[in-house]
Design an enzyme around this catalytic site. Sequence first.
Site, PDB file in Angstrom:
ATOM      1  CD  GLU A  94      -1.315  -2.234   2.244  1.00 50.02           C
ATOM      2  OE1 GLU A  94      -0.167  -2.692   2.040  1.00 50.02           O
ATOM      3  OE2 GLU A  94      -2.045  -2.650   3.162  1.00 50.02           O
TER       4      GLU A  94
ATOM      5  CB  CYS B  82      -1.036   0.413   5.159  1.00 43.62           C
ATOM      6  SG  CYS B  82       0.557  -0.355   4.791  1.00 43.62           S
TER       7      CYS B  82
END
Length: 181
Positions: free
Chosen positions: A81, A112
């Site tokens: 991510e 993330c």
Amino acid sequence: MGNWEWGMGNWQMFENTSAAIDNPAYLMHRQWMSRALKLAQEAGEAGEVPVGAVVVDDAGNLIAEAANRRERDLDPTAHAEILALRAAGKALQTWHLNHCTLYVTLEPCPMCTGAIVLARLALLVYGVDDPKTGTIRTVANIPDSACSNHRLPVLAGIMESACRTQLQDWFAQRRRGREGA
């Protein structure tokens, strides 16, 4: 089994009816999640936890993609991510990704999720819940917490079975490898 989507102030489950499966939006979500799964497979083959991420703009164009690289880069922040968001920011020349959707195979961790919220994504789509570190809805709900400056629309459960199986198979293979050593 259905998909979970955040809407109207709470999580709602939408059944996988044939009408929903034929829906162009659902087919588009499957297309991009399939790409994320392919990236995750490549990461797994390279010895990384198999997680893949894809960033797409509101016109459905691929902006960036990445897979986990923590082991290869010796970098604790090299999650799929984070790498995909960084690449998207560079490609678009802005950190404001408010016209983008992030597809990721596994529910994001706290690091993330924080980056996703700060990027102000238009939508997060993920495959499978993470019962250990998932902070979209499983262990915690960072997007809806008091510390969040952005309300993040979320669609969970796209290709959930494929995402879960990929992770379970990878971890089982690692365990077998350690037992045989």
